[in-house]
Enzyme design. Sequence first.
Site, PDB file in Angstrom:
ATOM      1  N   GLY A   1      35.860  72.098   1.554  1.00  0.00           N
ATOM      2  CA  GLY A   1      35.156  72.762   0.455  1.00  0.00           C
ATOM      3  C   GLY A   1      34.605  71.840  -0.611  1.00  0.00           C
TER       4      GLY A   1
ATOM      5  N   ASP B   1      32.132  74.111   9.980  1.00  0.00           N
ATOM      6  CA  ASP B   1      31.603  75.372   9.468  1.00  0.00           C
ATOM      7  C   ASP B   1      32.636  76.419   9.868  1.00  0.00           C
ATOM      8  OD1 ASP B   1      30.406  77.856   9.196  1.00  0.00           O
ATOM      9  OD2 ASP B   1      28.422  77.139   9.763  1.00  0.00           O
ATOM     10  N   VAL B   2      33.314  77.035   8.898  1.00  0.00           N
ATOM     11  CA  VAL B   2      34.419  77.950   9.241  1.00  0.00           C
ATOM     12  C   VAL B   2      33.929  79.244   9.884  1.00  0.00           C
ATOM     13  CG1 VAL B   2      36.038  77.016   7.532  1.00  0.00           C
ATOM     14  CG2 VAL B   2      34.533  78.931   6.901  1.00  0.00           C
TER      15      VAL B   2
ATOM     16  N   ILE C   1      37.044  77.397  -0.027  1.00  0.00           N
ATOM     17  CA  ILE C   1      35.806  77.881   0.599  1.00  0.00           C
ATOM     18  C   ILE C   1      35.589  79.349   0.292  1.00  0.00           C
ATOM     19  CG2 ILE C   1      34.904  78.512   2.887  1.00  0.00           C
ATOM     20  CD1 ILE C   1      35.985  75.856   3.915  1.00  0.00           C
TER      21      ILE C   1
ATOM     22  N   ALA D   1      29.357  84.595  -0.241  1.00  0.00           N
ATOM     23  CA  ALA D   1      28.822  85.959  -0.106  1.00  0.00           C
ATOM     24  C   ALA D   1      27.326  85.871  -0.341  1.00  0.00           C
ATOM     25  CB  ALA D   1      29.458  86.898  -1.126  1.00  0.00           C
TER      26      ALA D   1
ATOM     27  N   TYR E   1      31.530  90.523  -9.904  1.00  0.00           N
ATOM     28  CA  TYR E   1      32.259  89.776  -8.869  1.00  0.00           C
ATOM     29  C   TYR E   1      32.246  90.555  -7.543  1.00  0.00           C
ATOM     30  CZ  TYR E   1      35.495  86.145  -7.317  1.00  0.00           C
ATOM     31  OH  TYR E   1      36.071  85.079  -6.659  1.00  0.00           O
TER      32      TYR E   1
ATOM     33  N   LYS F   1      38.752  88.250  -2.039  1.00  0.00           N
ATOM     34  CA  LYS F   1      39.905  87.518  -2.599  1.00  0.00           C
ATOM     35  C   LYS F   1      41.203  88.313  -2.420  1.00  0.00           C
ATOM     36  CE  LYS F   1      37.879  83.726  -4.065  1.00  0.00           C
ATOM     37  NZ  LYS F   1      37.936  82.541  -3.173  1.00  0.00           N
TER      38      LYS F   1
ATOM     39  N   THR G   1      30.649  75.898 -11.229  1.00  0.00           N
ATOM     40  CA  THR G   1      30.403  75.156  -9.981  1.00  0.00           C
ATOM     41  C   THR G   1      29.195  75.809  -9.305  1.00  0.00           C
ATOM     42  OG1 THR G   1      31.792  76.645  -8.699  1.00  0.00           O
ATOM     43  CG2 THR G   1      32.882  74.710  -9.627  1.00  0.00           C
TER      44      THR G   1
ATOM     45  N   SER H   1      29.042  77.562  -6.549  1.00  0.00           N
ATOM     46  CA  SER H   1      29.339  78.943  -6.141  1.00  0.00           C
ATOM     47  C   SER H   1      29.362  79.874  -7.351  1.00  0.00           C
ATOM     48  CB  SER H   1      30.706  79.027  -5.460  1.00  0.00           C
ATOM     49  OG  SER H   1      30.686  78.322  -4.272  1.00  0.00           O
TER      50      SER H   1
HETATM   51  P1  NAP Z   1      31.725  75.122  -4.503  1.00  0.00           P
HETATM   52  O1  NAP Z   1      31.718  73.749  -5.002  1.00  0.00           O
HETATM   53  O2  NAP Z   1      30.398  75.777  -4.264  1.00  0.00           O
HETATM   54  O3  NAP Z   1      32.634  75.202  -3.195  1.00  0.00           O
HETATM   55  C1  NAP Z   1      32.526  76.231  -2.241  1.00  0.00           C
HETATM   56  C2  NAP Z   1      32.609  75.562  -0.897  1.00  0.00           C
HETATM   57  O4  NAP Z   1      32.620  76.534   0.165  1.00  0.00           O
HETATM   58  C3  NAP Z   1      31.395  74.662  -0.641  1.00  0.00           C
HETATM   59  O5  NAP Z   1      31.835  73.386  -0.260  1.00  0.00           O
HETATM   60  C4  NAP Z   1      30.713  75.357   0.506  1.00  0.00           C
HETATM   61  O6  NAP Z   1      29.993  74.479   1.359  1.00  0.00           O
HETATM   62  C5  NAP Z   1      31.890  75.944   1.221  1.00  0.00           C
HETATM   63  N1  NAP Z   1      31.491  76.876   2.266  1.00  0.00           N
HETATM   64  C6  NAP Z   1      30.772  78.016   2.159  1.00  0.00           C
HETATM   65  N2  NAP Z   1      30.558  78.552   3.376  1.00  0.00           N
HETATM   66  C7  NAP Z   1      31.174  77.721   4.274  1.00  0.00           C
HETATM   67  C8  NAP Z   1      31.328  77.720   5.685  1.00  0.00           C
HETATM   68  N3  NAP Z   1      30.781  78.674   6.467  1.00  0.00           N
HETATM   69  N4  NAP Z   1      32.017  76.709   6.271  1.00  0.00           N
HETATM   70  C9  NAP Z   1      32.558  75.725   5.531  1.00  0.00           C
HETATM   71  N5  NAP Z   1      32.446  75.660   4.192  1.00  0.00           N
HETATM   72  C10 NAP Z   1      31.758  76.660   3.571  1.00  0.00           C
HETATM   73  O7  NAP Z   1      32.468  76.112  -5.527  1.00  0.00           O
HETATM   74  P2  NAP Z   1      33.974  76.143  -6.085  1.00  0.00           P
HETATM   75  O8  NAP Z   1      33.891  76.955  -7.320  1.00  0.00           O
HETATM   76  O9  NAP Z   1      34.558  74.799  -6.120  1.00  0.00           O
HETATM   77  O10 NAP Z   1      34.707  77.062  -4.999  1.00  0.00           O
HETATM   78  C11 NAP Z   1      35.846  76.657  -4.287  1.00  0.00           C
HETATM   79  C12 NAP Z   1      36.833  77.813  -4.160  1.00  0.00           C
HETATM   80  O11 NAP Z   1      37.365  78.088  -5.452  1.00  0.00           O
HETATM   81  C13 NAP Z   1      36.211  79.114  -3.667  1.00  0.00           C
HETATM   82  O12 NAP Z   1      37.143  79.777  -2.826  1.00  0.00           O
HETATM   83  C14 NAP Z   1      36.044  79.893  -4.951  1.00  0.00           C
HETATM   84  O13 NAP Z   1      35.995  81.294  -4.754  1.00  0.00           O
HETATM   85  C15 NAP Z   1      37.315  79.476  -5.665  1.00  0.00           C
HETATM   86  N6  NAP Z   1      37.336  79.751  -7.113  1.00  0.00           N
HETATM   87  C16 NAP Z   1      36.332  79.299  -7.907  1.00  0.00           C
HETATM   88  C17 NAP Z   1      36.360  79.575  -9.266  1.00  0.00           C
HETATM   89  C18 NAP Z   1      35.238  79.134 -10.161  1.00  0.00           C
HETATM   90  O14 NAP Z   1      35.079  79.717 -11.241  1.00  0.00           O
HETATM   91  N7  NAP Z   1      34.473  78.115  -9.802  1.00  0.00           N
HETATM   92  C19 NAP Z   1      37.427  80.324  -9.816  1.00  0.00           C
HETATM   93  C20 NAP Z   1      38.449  80.758  -8.971  1.00  0.00           C
HETATM   94  C21 NAP Z   1      38.391  80.468  -7.616  1.00  0.00           C
HETATM   95  P3  NAP Z   1      28.369  74.393   1.221  1.00  0.00           P
HETATM   96  O15 NAP Z   1      28.062  74.073  -0.182  1.00  0.00           O
HETATM   97  O16 NAP Z   1      28.033  73.348   2.199  1.00  0.00           O
HETATM   98  O17 NAP Z   1      27.879  75.753   1.619  1.00  0.00           O
END
Ligand code: NAP
Length: 255
Positions: free
Chosen positions: A14, A65-66, A92, A95, A155, A162, A193, A195
């Site tokens: 991720g 790729d998951v 990861i 949506a 969300y 989640k 970030t 996402s």
């Molecule tokens: P991020 O940097 O965009 O990370 C999300 C990751 O998921 C990216 O590396 C993305 O890869 C990967 N991904 C998506 N589809 C995929 C697939 N089919 N196969 C493999 N990898 C895939 O955003 P982040 O905020 O750090 O998110 C990481 C986790 O933290 C997520 O589960 C998110 O819901 C959780 N989270 C985030 C927050 C927040 O506010 N940021 C809060 C709570 C929880 P690509 O970019 O290559 O698609």
Amino acid sequence: MHNLLEGKCALILGVANKWSLAYAIAEAFRRAGAGVILTYQGERQRETVEAIGAELGACRVLPCDVGRDDELERLSQALRSGGRVDAVVHSIAFANREDITRGFLETSREGFSLALDISAYSLVSVARAVAPAMTGGGSITTLTYIGSTRVIPNYNVMGVAKAALEASMRYLANELGPRKIRVNAISAGPVKTASARAIKDFSSMLDHVAERAPLRRNTEPAEVADAALFLASDLGRGVTGNVLFVDSGFQIMGF
Ligand code: NAP
């Protein structure tokens, strides 16, 4: 705190860029002495993640790729032939933008399935792929958000994903416990970030947390990384099946 992961090998899925929570976690794990394996989703991300891997001193950078069973199988084989894995971080989620922005009632069947497949089922498939390489036991940690149990505006389907992710974490914790593999989730406060930017009015979520959370500030990626470090290390040896909130205390507030 320096050598908490000395001699351990961690697989981190991720890392998309330097703002990813997984990047902060990889940095913290390297500082704590772990060998780190990173994965990337598809050729589009290969160069970026390889460059990040080189900068962090990752031992390997592998495709995964998951959403693809063949890539999960290849990852599983590569890990089994490459030595022991002690810690896994699943960071990861995905949506379709339209399924988050247009209101929960309008979520499409395909969009619902896709969000749950990539954001929740992937924890199960990754655990199954990696567990055979975790011959000495270890820790699997996923990243979740309070939208699993509370309604957070905009969300939407990701909150449902989640909830499924957290339930999957508990079932995996029960099944993998006898193999000395612990499974936990970190529920992070909102962090800007790539996402997070897909969520409408994300900056107002940040403002709301900074005003209302007991610590009166937002969450730093390094705070999430330190909690992941605790869970991956022997300090977390008695903790499994748990959702650990790293959110400035926001989750206790009722109003
Ligand atoms: P991020 O940097 O965009 O990370 C999300 C990751 O998921 C990216 O590396 C993305 O890869 C990967 N991904 C998506 N589809 C995929 C697939 N089919 N196969 C493999 N990898 C895939 O955003 P982040 O905020 O750090 O998110 C990481 C986790 O933290 C997520 O589960 C998110 O819901 C959780 N989270 C985030 C927050 C927040 O506010 N940021 C809060 C709570 C929880 P690509 O970019 O290559 O698609």
